[in-house]
Design a protein around this motif. Sequence first.
Motif, PDB file in Angstrom:
ATOM      1  N   ASP A 126     -53.763  43.189 -79.415  1.00  0.00           N
ATOM      2  CA  ASP A 126     -54.150  44.000 -78.261  1.00  0.00           C
ATOM      3  C   ASP A 126     -55.287  43.347 -77.476  1.00  0.00           C
ATOM      4  OD1 ASP A 126     -55.902  44.557 -80.416  1.00  0.00           O
ATOM      5  OD2 ASP A 126     -56.424  46.518 -79.586  1.00  0.00           O
ATOM      6  N   ALA A 127     -56.214  42.724 -78.177  1.00  0.00           N
ATOM      7  CA  ALA A 127     -57.318  42.028 -77.501  1.00  0.00           C
ATOM      8  C   ALA A 127     -56.796  40.816 -76.728  1.00  0.00           C
ATOM      9  CB  ALA A 127     -58.377  41.611 -78.513  1.00  0.00           C
ATOM     10  N   ARG A 128     -55.818  40.120 -77.305  1.00  0.00           N
ATOM     11  CA  ARG A 128     -55.214  38.970 -76.632  1.00  0.00           C
ATOM     12  C   ARG A 128     -54.511  39.431 -75.352  1.00  0.00           C
ATOM     13  NH1 ARG A 128     -53.396  37.058 -81.153  1.00  0.00           N
ATOM     14  NH2 ARG A 128     -51.347  37.986 -80.946  1.00  0.00           N
TER      15      ARG A 128
ATOM     16  N   ALA B  49     -54.389  39.896 -69.503  1.00  0.00           N
ATOM     17  CA  ALA B  49     -54.304  40.792 -68.345  1.00  0.00           C
ATOM     18  C   ALA B  49     -55.506  40.603 -67.425  1.00  0.00           C
ATOM     19  CB  ALA B  49     -54.207  42.246 -68.807  1.00  0.00           C
ATOM     20  N   LEU B  50     -56.680  40.435 -68.012  1.00  0.00           N
ATOM     21  CA  LEU B  50     -57.897  40.196 -67.219  1.00  0.00           C
ATOM     22  C   LEU B  50     -57.813  38.873 -66.469  1.00  0.00           C
ATOM     23  CD1 LEU B  50     -60.501  41.529 -69.778  1.00  0.00           C
ATOM     24  CD2 LEU B  50     -60.174  42.403 -67.433  1.00  0.00           C
ATOM     25  N   LEU B  51     -57.349  37.818 -67.142  1.00  0.00           N
ATOM     26  CA  LEU B  51     -57.228  36.511 -66.487  1.00  0.00           C
ATOM     27  C   LEU B  51     -56.218  36.572 -65.345  1.00  0.00           C
ATOM     28  CD1 LEU B  51     -57.363  34.135 -69.579  1.00  0.00           C
ATOM     29  CD2 LEU B  51     -59.069  34.302 -67.750  1.00  0.00           C
ATOM     30  N   THR B  52     -55.109  37.242 -65.569  1.00  0.00           N
ATOM     31  CA  THR B  52     -54.095  37.371 -64.522  1.00  0.00           C
ATOM     32  C   THR B  52     -54.632  38.183 -63.343  1.00  0.00           C
ATOM     33  OG1 THR B  52     -52.320  37.166 -66.131  1.00  0.00           O
ATOM     34  CG2 THR B  52     -51.755  38.191 -64.019  1.00  0.00           C
ATOM     35  N   ALA B  53     -55.249  39.316 -63.627  1.00  0.00           N
ATOM     36  CA  ALA B  53     -55.795  40.166 -62.560  1.00  0.00           C
ATOM     37  C   ALA B  53     -56.878  39.428 -61.781  1.00  0.00           C
ATOM     38  CB  ALA B  53     -56.356  41.458 -63.148  1.00  0.00           C
ATOM     39  N   ALA B  54     -57.752  38.761 -62.492  1.00  0.00           N
ATOM     40  CA  ALA B  54     -58.821  38.017 -61.830  1.00  0.00           C
ATOM     41  C   ALA B  54     -58.244  36.892 -60.982  1.00  0.00           C
ATOM     42  CB  ALA B  54     -59.794  37.462 -62.865  1.00  0.00           C
ATOM     43  N   GLY B  55     -57.278  36.181 -61.520  1.00  0.00           N
ATOM     44  CA  GLY B  55     -56.655  35.107 -60.752  1.00  0.00           C
ATOM     45  C   GLY B  55     -56.021  35.611 -59.475  1.00  0.00           C
TER      46      GLY B  55
ATOM     47  N   ILE C 276     -61.367  44.029 -60.898  1.00  0.00           N
ATOM     48  CA  ILE C 276     -60.599  43.182 -61.812  1.00  0.00           C
ATOM     49  C   ILE C 276     -60.187  43.988 -63.048  1.00  0.00           C
ATOM     50  CG2 ILE C 276     -60.703  41.155 -63.322  1.00  0.00           C
ATOM     51  CD1 ILE C 276     -62.655  39.934 -61.180  1.00  0.00           C
ATOM     52  N   ALA C 277     -61.137  44.712 -63.611  1.00  0.00           N
ATOM     53  CA  ALA C 277     -60.844  45.533 -64.788  1.00  0.00           C
ATOM     54  C   ALA C 277     -59.773  46.579 -64.463  1.00  0.00           C
ATOM     55  CB  ALA C 277     -62.116  46.201 -65.296  1.00  0.00           C
ATOM     56  N   ALA C 278     -59.896  47.229 -63.304  1.00  0.00           N
ATOM     57  CA  ALA C 278     -58.923  48.251 -62.919  1.00  0.00           C
ATOM     58  C   ALA C 278     -57.537  47.645 -62.747  1.00  0.00           C
ATOM     59  CB  ALA C 278     -59.364  48.949 -61.631  1.00  0.00           C
ATOM     60  N   ARG C 279     -57.463  46.502 -62.094  1.00  0.00           N
ATOM     61  CA  ARG C 279     -56.159  45.837 -61.894  1.00  0.00           C
ATOM     62  C   ARG C 279     -55.539  45.462 -63.237  1.00  0.00           C
ATOM     63  NH1 ARG C 279     -53.618  42.035 -57.934  1.00  0.00           N
ATOM     64  NH2 ARG C 279     -54.655  43.296 -56.355  1.00  0.00           N
ATOM     65  N   ALA C 280     -56.381  45.070 -64.198  1.00  0.00           N
ATOM     66  CA  ALA C 280     -55.889  44.684 -65.532  1.00  0.00           C
ATOM     67  C   ALA C 280     -55.548  45.904 -66.384  1.00  0.00           C
ATOM     68  CB  ALA C 280     -56.935  43.828 -66.241  1.00  0.00           C
ATOM     69  N   GLY C 281     -55.958  47.075 -65.946  1.00  0.00           N
ATOM     70  CA  GLY C 281     -55.681  48.286 -66.706  1.00  0.00           C
ATOM     71  C   GLY C 281     -56.592  48.469 -67.905  1.00  0.00           C
ATOM     72  N   VAL C 282     -57.828  47.938 -67.808  1.00  0.00           N
ATOM     73  CA  VAL C 282     -58.804  48.078 -68.897  1.00  0.00           C
ATOM     74  C   VAL C 282     -60.134  48.546 -68.305  1.00  0.00           C
ATOM     75  CG1 VAL C 282     -57.698  46.250 -70.265  1.00  0.00           C
ATOM     76  CG2 VAL C 282     -59.639  45.677 -68.770  1.00  0.00           C
ATOM     77  N   GLY C 283     -61.036  48.926 -69.166  1.00  0.00           N
ATOM     78  CA  GLY C 283     -62.361  49.318 -68.716  1.00  0.00           C
ATOM     79  C   GLY C 283     -63.264  48.110 -68.509  1.00  0.00           C
ATOM     80  N   VAL C 284     -64.341  48.336 -67.791  1.00  0.00           N
ATOM     81  CA  VAL C 284     -65.308  47.263 -67.533  1.00  0.00           C
ATOM     82  C   VAL C 284     -65.893  46.741 -68.845  1.00  0.00           C
ATOM     83  CG1 VAL C 284     -67.510  46.709 -66.397  1.00  0.00           C
ATOM     84  CG2 VAL C 284     -65.813  48.106 -65.224  1.00  0.00           C
ATOM     85  N   GLY C 285     -66.120  47.631 -69.804  1.00  0.00           N
ATOM     86  CA  GLY C 285     -66.650  47.219 -71.100  1.00  0.00           C
ATOM     87  C   GLY C 285     -65.736  46.217 -71.793  1.00  0.00           C
ATOM     88  N   THR C 286     -64.439  46.411 -71.662  1.00  0.00           N
ATOM     89  CA  THR C 286     -63.474  45.458 -72.247  1.00  0.00           C
ATOM     90  C   THR C 286     -63.608  44.104 -71.573  1.00  0.00           C
ATOM     91  OG1 THR C 286     -61.949  47.234 -72.812  1.00  0.00           O
ATOM     92  CG2 THR C 286     -61.021  45.021 -72.644  1.00  0.00           C
TER      93      THR C 286
END
Length: 193
Positions: A11-13, A18-24, A39-49
Amino acid sequence: MTSPARPLRADARRNREALLTAAGDLLGERGDDVQIEEIAARAGVGVGTLYRHFADKDALVAAIVGRRFAAATDLARAAEELPDADAAFTALLDGYLESVAGDSAFRRALLGPEEPRWEAISAEKTAFREVVSRIVERAVRESVLREDFGADDFILVTRGAMANMGENEDWRRHVRLQLEGVRPRPSAPAPSA
């Protein structure tokens, strides 16, 4: 950091990718104006993640660039295996540029006004440069490229092409024009007596 110190859980991977893709995607679309929260929102995760994976936006950009350099190194190693020096150089140049044509976040990071922080991805950058150097040296040795052409010139040619990448394919013509200047010139025939 481009790769974690220990293997990540599945799940962390997935979150990291997802973060790298969203940021890119976002950085490629809008550049440095993109906020971490977006970026976090686009990746579907929280900022803390996001912050568990990347210390800041610079670390995130370094990871994007490092991932591209790792892929480019794989491409360069495949090109290096080609038996013909000209084919190897052409496969390296064309393959590298084709791979970055659709990655505007990578191009922005390399060509932007700020000097990128390379310390986090020095291994990826060094690995790519080593293979590029061997391919270029072989091409020079076999008279495919001018004798004064070096790995730094490869970087200049590719950055010039990247600077011309946009909606159209003009960058391809730009590269071909540059290559005409780096190919050895045929010797002039001796004057007849």
